[in-house]
Design a protein around this motif. Structure first.
Motif, PDB file in Angstrom:
ATOM      1  N   ALA A   1       0.834  -1.208   0.000  1.00 60.77           N
ATOM      2  CA  ALA A   1       0.000   0.000   0.000  1.00 60.77           C
ATOM      3  C   ALA A   1       0.869   1.258   0.000  1.00 60.77           C
ATOM      4  N   ASP A   2       1.978   1.215   0.715  1.00 59.13           N
ATOM      5  CA  ASP A   2       2.893   2.358   0.716  1.00 59.13           C
ATOM      6  C   ASP A   2       3.479   2.580  -0.676  1.00 59.13           C
ATOM      7  N   PHE A   3       3.877   1.499  -1.335  1.00 58.45           N
ATOM      8  CA  PHE A   3       4.405   1.634  -2.691  1.00 58.45           C
ATOM      9  C   PHE A   3       3.343   2.194  -3.632  1.00 58.45           C
ATOM     10  N   LEU A   4       2.135   1.674  -3.561  1.00 62.70           N
ATOM     11  CA  LEU A   4       1.075   2.147  -4.458  1.00 62.70           C
ATOM     12  C   LEU A   4       0.809   3.637  -4.261  1.00 62.70           C
ATOM     13  N   ALA A   5       0.908   4.110  -3.037  1.00 62.94           N
ATOM     14  CA  ALA A   5       0.735   5.546  -2.774  1.00 62.94           C
ATOM     15  C   ALA A   5       1.870   6.344  -3.417  1.00 62.94           C
ATOM     16  N   ILE A   6       3.091   5.859  -3.311  1.00 61.18           N
ATOM     17  CA  ILE A   6       4.234   6.531  -3.943  1.00 61.18           C
ATOM     18  C   ILE A   6       4.044   6.564  -5.452  1.00 61.18           C
ATOM     19  N   PHE A   7       3.661   5.436  -6.025  1.00 59.27           N
ATOM     20  CA  PHE A   7       3.477   5.373  -7.476  1.00 59.27           C
ATOM     21  C   PHE A   7       2.370   6.322  -7.916  1.00 59.27           C
ATOM     22  N   GLN A   8       1.258   6.295  -7.226  1.00 60.00           N
ATOM     23  CA  GLN A   8       0.131   7.157  -7.600  1.00 60.00           C
ATOM     24  C   GLN A   8       0.523   8.628  -7.525  1.00 60.00           C
ATOM     25  N   ASP A   9       1.310   8.986  -6.540  1.00 61.33           N
ATOM     26  CA  ASP A   9       1.739  10.378  -6.369  1.00 61.33           C
ATOM     27  C   ASP A   9       2.728  10.815  -7.450  1.00 61.33           C
ATOM     28  N   SER A  10       3.496   9.883  -7.994  1.00 64.69           N
ATOM     29  CA  SER A  10       4.568  10.264  -8.915  1.00 64.69           C
ATOM     30  C   SER A  10       4.335   9.886 -10.369  1.00 64.69           C
ATOM     31  N   GLU A  11       3.370   9.050 -10.680  1.00 67.55           N
ATOM     32  CA  GLU A  11       3.246   8.533 -12.044  1.00 67.55           C
ATOM     33  C   GLU A  11       3.059   9.627 -13.090  1.00 67.55           C
ATOM     34  N   ASN A  12       2.235  10.619 -12.837  1.00 63.73           N
ATOM     35  CA  ASN A  12       2.039  11.674 -13.836  1.00 63.73           C
ATOM     36  C   ASN A  12       3.271  12.557 -13.970  1.00 63.73           C
ATOM     37  N   LYS A  13       3.998  12.747 -12.896  1.00 62.06           N
ATOM     38  CA  LYS A  13       5.247  13.511 -12.970  1.00 62.06           C
ATOM     39  C   LYS A  13       6.270  12.774 -13.826  1.00 62.06           C
TER      40      LYS A  13
ATOM     41  N   ARG B   1       5.531  10.552 -16.205  1.00 60.13           N
ATOM     42  CA  ARG B   1       5.024  10.605 -17.585  1.00 60.13           C
ATOM     43  C   ARG B   1       5.340  11.936 -18.261  1.00 60.13           C
ATOM     44  N   ASN B   2       5.449  12.983 -17.469  1.00 57.08           N
ATOM     45  CA  ASN B   2       5.734  14.310 -18.022  1.00 57.08           C
ATOM     46  C   ASN B   2       7.221  14.612 -18.149  1.00 57.08           C
ATOM     47  N   MET B   3       8.067  13.666 -17.803  1.00 56.41           N
ATOM     48  CA  MET B   3       9.504  13.864 -17.982  1.00 56.41           C
ATOM     49  C   MET B   3       9.814  13.884 -19.482  1.00 56.41           C
ATOM     50  N   PRO B   4      10.756  14.723 -19.904  1.00 60.12           N
ATOM     51  CA  PRO B   4      11.108  14.753 -21.328  1.00 60.12           C
ATOM     52  C   PRO B   4      11.525  13.373 -21.828  1.00 60.12           C
ATOM     53  N   GLY B   5      10.930  12.967 -22.926  1.00 59.03           N
ATOM     54  CA  GLY B   5      11.267  11.693 -23.545  1.00 59.03           C
ATOM     55  C   GLY B   5      10.461  10.505 -23.071  1.00 59.03           C
ATOM     56  N   CYS B   6       9.668  10.649 -22.010  1.00 66.70           N
ATOM     57  CA  CYS B   6       8.834   9.537 -21.538  1.00 66.70           C
ATOM     58  C   CYS B   6       7.573   9.478 -22.393  1.00 66.70           C
TER      59      CYS B   6
ATOM     60  N   ASN C   1      18.163   8.119 -18.768  1.00 71.58           N
ATOM     61  CA  ASN C   1      19.230   8.472 -17.832  1.00 71.58           C
ATOM     62  C   ASN C   1      19.042   9.865 -17.248  1.00 71.58           C
ATOM     63  N   ASN C   2      18.508  10.782 -18.036  1.00 73.16           N
ATOM     64  CA  ASN C   2      18.208  12.110 -17.491  1.00 73.16           C
ATOM     65  C   ASN C   2      17.169  12.004 -16.380  1.00 73.16           C
ATOM     66  N   TYR C   3      16.148  11.171 -16.575  1.00 72.75           N
ATOM     67  CA  TYR C   3      15.171  10.938 -15.511  1.00 72.75           C
ATOM     68  C   TYR C   3      15.852  10.303 -14.300  1.00 72.75           C
TER      69      TYR C   3
ATOM     70  N   HIS D   1      18.706  10.637 -13.218  1.00 64.28           N
ATOM     71  CA  HIS D   1      19.560  11.601 -12.517  1.00 64.28           C
ATOM     72  C   HIS D   1      18.772  12.842 -12.069  1.00 64.28           C
ATOM     73  N   SER D   2      17.452  12.793 -12.165  1.00 67.06           N
ATOM     74  CA  SER D   2      16.613  13.944 -11.819  1.00 67.06           C
ATOM     75  C   SER D   2      16.291  13.981 -10.320  1.00 67.06           C
ATOM     76  N   ALA D   3      15.856  15.140  -9.882  1.00 66.06           N
ATOM     77  CA  ALA D   3      15.410  15.299  -8.489  1.00 66.06           C
ATOM     78  C   ALA D   3      14.204  14.398  -8.210  1.00 66.06           C
ATOM     79  N   LEU D   4      13.321  14.248  -9.191  1.00 68.55           N
ATOM     80  CA  LEU D   4      12.141  13.390  -9.004  1.00 68.55           C
ATOM     81  C   LEU D   4      12.564  11.948  -8.714  1.00 68.55           C
ATOM     82  N   PHE D   5      13.463  11.402  -9.516  1.00 68.70           N
ATOM     83  CA  PHE D   5      13.948  10.048  -9.271  1.00 68.70           C
ATOM     84  C   PHE D   5      14.631   9.966  -7.914  1.00 68.70           C
ATOM     85  N   GLY D   6      15.343  11.016  -7.544  1.00 71.53           N
ATOM     86  CA  GLY D   6      16.027  11.061  -6.253  1.00 71.53           C
ATOM     87  C   GLY D   6      15.076  11.013  -5.072  1.00 71.53           C
ATOM     88  N   GLN D   7      13.823  11.363  -5.296  1.00 71.20           N
ATOM     89  CA  GLN D   7      12.796  11.258  -4.252  1.00 71.20           C
ATOM     90  C   GLN D   7      12.081   9.912  -4.316  1.00 71.20           C
ATOM     91  N   VAL D   8      11.695   9.514  -5.526  1.00 75.47           N
ATOM     92  CA  VAL D   8      10.858   8.326  -5.709  1.00 75.47           C
ATOM     93  C   VAL D   8      11.631   7.031  -5.433  1.00 75.47           C
TER      94      VAL D   8
END
Length: 106
Positions: free
Chosen positions: A16-28, A30-35, A63-65, A67-74
Motif C-alpha cells: 500500500a505504501d508503494f502504491l501511494a508513492i506510485f500514484q503520487d509520482s506517475e504523472n510527474k 510521464r511528463n519527464m522529457p522523452g517519456c 538516464n536524465n530521468y 539523474h533527476s530530483a524526481l527520481f532522487g525522491q521516488v
C-alpha cells in the motif's frame, strides 16, 4: 524507442505504501522529457510483485530521468519497501537500436 522494465518484490505489508508513492509520482514521471509511456503491472501469481513498464525516446532521456530530483525522491522511498533486490532491464525492438544495424531477414 527504449523500453524499461523494473520488477520489484515488496514486503507484503508495504505494498500500500508503494502504491501511494506510485500514484503520487506517475504523472510527474510521464511528463519527464522523452517519456512516452508508463504503466504499472502486478504479477498474476505474486500480489506483492510489481513491474513498471516505461518507454523512452532514448537511453539519454531515461538516464536524465534517473539523474533527476524526481527520481532522487521516488527511488529511495520505493527501495526502502523491497523484500528482494529489483530486476531492471532496458530493451529495444530487435533490429531497431539506432546504434546497431538491423538484423538480417531470411
Amino acid at each position: 524507442m527504449l523500453t524499461r522494465i523494473v520488477r520489484m518484490t515488496f514486503q507484503p505489508e508495504k505494498v500500500a505504501d508503494f502504491l501511494a508513492i506510485f500514484q503520487d509520482s506517475e504523472n510527474k514521471i510521464r511528463n519527464m522529457p522523452g517519456c512516452r509511456h508508463l504503466e504499472l503491472w502486478q504479477d498474476a501469481d505474486l500480489p506483492h510483485v510489481y513491474c513498471t513498464h516505461s518507454r523512452w525516446d532514448s537511453a539519454t532521456d531515461l538516464n536524465n530521468y534517473r539523474h533527476s530530483a524526481l527520481f532522487g525522491q521516488v527511488w529511495p522511498a520505493t527501495k526502502a519497501l523491497f523484500a528482494a533486490p529489483p530486476l531492471a532491464f532496458s530493451v529495444y525492438p530487435a533490429g531497431q537500436d539506432s546504434s546497431s544495424p538491423a538484423l538480417p531477414t531470411t
